[in-house]
Enzyme design. Sequence first.
Site, PDB file in Angstrom:
ATOM      1  CE  LYS A  50     -12.851  -2.379  -0.550  1.00  0.00           C
ATOM      2  NZ  LYS A  50     -13.674  -3.002   0.476  1.00  0.00           N
ATOM      3  CE  LYS A  83      -6.865  -8.114  -3.184  1.00  0.00           C
ATOM      4  NZ  LYS A  83      -6.794  -7.834  -1.735  1.00  0.00           N
ATOM      5  CE  LYS A 131      -4.354  -1.542   2.055  1.00  0.00           C
ATOM      6  NZ  LYS A 131      -5.263  -1.441   3.198  1.00  0.00           N
TER       7      LYS A 131
HETATM    8  P1  AMP Z   1     -11.009  -5.620   1.989  1.00  0.00           P
HETATM    9  O1  AMP Z   1     -12.023  -5.253   0.999  1.00  0.00           O
HETATM   10  O2  AMP Z   1      -9.612  -5.571   1.465  1.00  0.00           O
HETATM   11  O3  AMP Z   1     -11.211  -4.953   3.331  1.00  0.00           O
HETATM   12  O4  AMP Z   1     -11.217  -7.185   2.263  1.00  0.00           O
HETATM   13  C1  AMP Z   1     -12.254  -7.690   3.054  1.00  0.00           C
HETATM   14  C2  AMP Z   1     -12.261  -9.204   3.018  1.00  0.00           C
HETATM   15  O5  AMP Z   1     -12.483  -9.664   1.690  1.00  0.00           O
HETATM   16  C3  AMP Z   1     -10.939  -9.864   3.478  1.00  0.00           C
HETATM   17  O6  AMP Z   1     -11.226 -11.050   4.176  1.00  0.00           O
HETATM   18  C4  AMP Z   1     -10.250 -10.164   2.178  1.00  0.00           C
HETATM   19  O7  AMP Z   1      -9.342 -11.228   2.294  1.00  0.00           O
HETATM   20  C5  AMP Z   1     -11.427 -10.535   1.281  1.00  0.00           C
HETATM   21  N1  AMP Z   1     -11.127 -10.234  -0.129  1.00  0.00           N
HETATM   22  C6  AMP Z   1     -10.951  -9.020  -0.709  1.00  0.00           C
HETATM   23  N2  AMP Z   1     -10.690  -9.143  -2.034  1.00  0.00           N
HETATM   24  C7  AMP Z   1     -10.699 -10.485  -2.293  1.00  0.00           C
HETATM   25  C8  AMP Z   1     -10.498 -11.262  -3.487  1.00  0.00           C
HETATM   26  N3  AMP Z   1     -10.250 -10.705  -4.658  1.00  0.00           N
HETATM   27  N4  AMP Z   1     -10.594 -12.605  -3.374  1.00  0.00           N
HETATM   28  C9  AMP Z   1     -10.862 -13.208  -2.184  1.00  0.00           C
HETATM   29  N5  AMP Z   1     -11.055 -12.526  -1.033  1.00  0.00           N
HETATM   30  C10 AMP Z   1     -10.984 -11.186  -1.080  1.00  0.00           C
END
Ligand code: AMP
Length: 340
Positions: free
Chosen positions: A205, A202, A119
């Site tokens: 968003k 990956k 990040k």
């Molecule tokens: P975040 O949106 O980064 O706060 O992620 C929230 C949750 O979603 C965490 O448990 C991440 O590991 C999961 N997550 C986010 N993006 C992915 C993705 N592309 N594939 C699988 N899990 C994801």
Amino acid sequence: MSETQFTPRVFSGIQPSGGLTLGNYLGAIKRFVDMQGAEFETIYCMVDLHAITAKFIDPATLVRNTRELCAGFIAAGIDPQQSILFNQSQVPEHAQLAWIFNCVARMGWMQRMTQFKDKAGKNAQNESLGLFAYPALMAADILIYHATHVPVGEDQRQHLELTRDIAAKFNHDYGVEFFPITEPVIEGAATRVMSLRDGTKKMSKSDASDMSRINMTDDADAIATKIRKARTDPEPLPSELDGLDDRPEARNLVNIFAALADSSPEAVISEHGGQQFSAFKPVLADLAVAKLSPMSGEMSRLMADPAEIDRILAHGAEQARELTAPILKRTYEIVGMVGA
Ligand code: AMP
Ligand code: TRP
């Protein structure tokens, strides 16, 4: 409170940083839903204190994101009667325990965190102290409940290892067995959902291209178009699973199919192996629309009544504090804080 017997308890959190993708749904929220029930107490949190670590967020936007995330959780099947559902900042013990953990975690441990390095990039000197300390707050989120199991996507594995290290060092330094050594639950076909435009990245968003992801708020047309246009190679699906090696886009669509269908990549390949993408994609699109579009409808319905969402979060926070208050009190006693 017994200090060696831990009740099976699930904790997980998601940042209200705006927008939920199919990656969040399959990698996290859907699995949170699947863990509700008799075996575990389940606690799910909108981590608003984490959401302000990366960049400035306009306050009204943070409020909206938190409510939208709550709507997403409920629309996906988290039942506030069965799970404790709340936003982090309403339960001050998270931040209080995080301070103790800032004094347990070592600089060297924190400097190894790849998510911070990714990040911050070349800009580490200009990042907030909060972004650097983020994983210690995450450890506190989990351990303030003595949670034993934490479902997350693959990208969170290192943070959960740090959580275990912090618990072990605290227990060792103070000669107690107070914090559990938490199990990461990183399972299923979709622990890492990839971009629909580039199978090596990956799904996120923050990707510039909206075509790279499916959003939980996308309508049926948008979902179907994005799947139809997802990048693939020209070969048909292989008839064996190892035929997906070196075919990241094909593997991603198979994994998404398996996770949406509550099936496995093996089963998807045995049913659809040999098919061209022109045949497989419409079936996948129908499945995705059937699973996802009712949720986006339900999310908009819930978002129309923000006062009800706020009531749910306040009630969840009250339930959460019944669990966190005694654990913080005991932590303070162990550490030697007078009056705890
Ligand atoms: P975040 O949106 O980064 O706060 O992620 C929230 C949750 O979603 C965490 O448990 C991440 O590991 C999961 N997550 C986010 N993006 C992915 C993705 N592309 N594939 C699988 N899990 C994801
Ligand atoms: N760091 C997690 C993410 O970005 C969010 C998070 C914060 C979390 N606290 C947590 C996840 C505790 C699981 C448990 O996805």
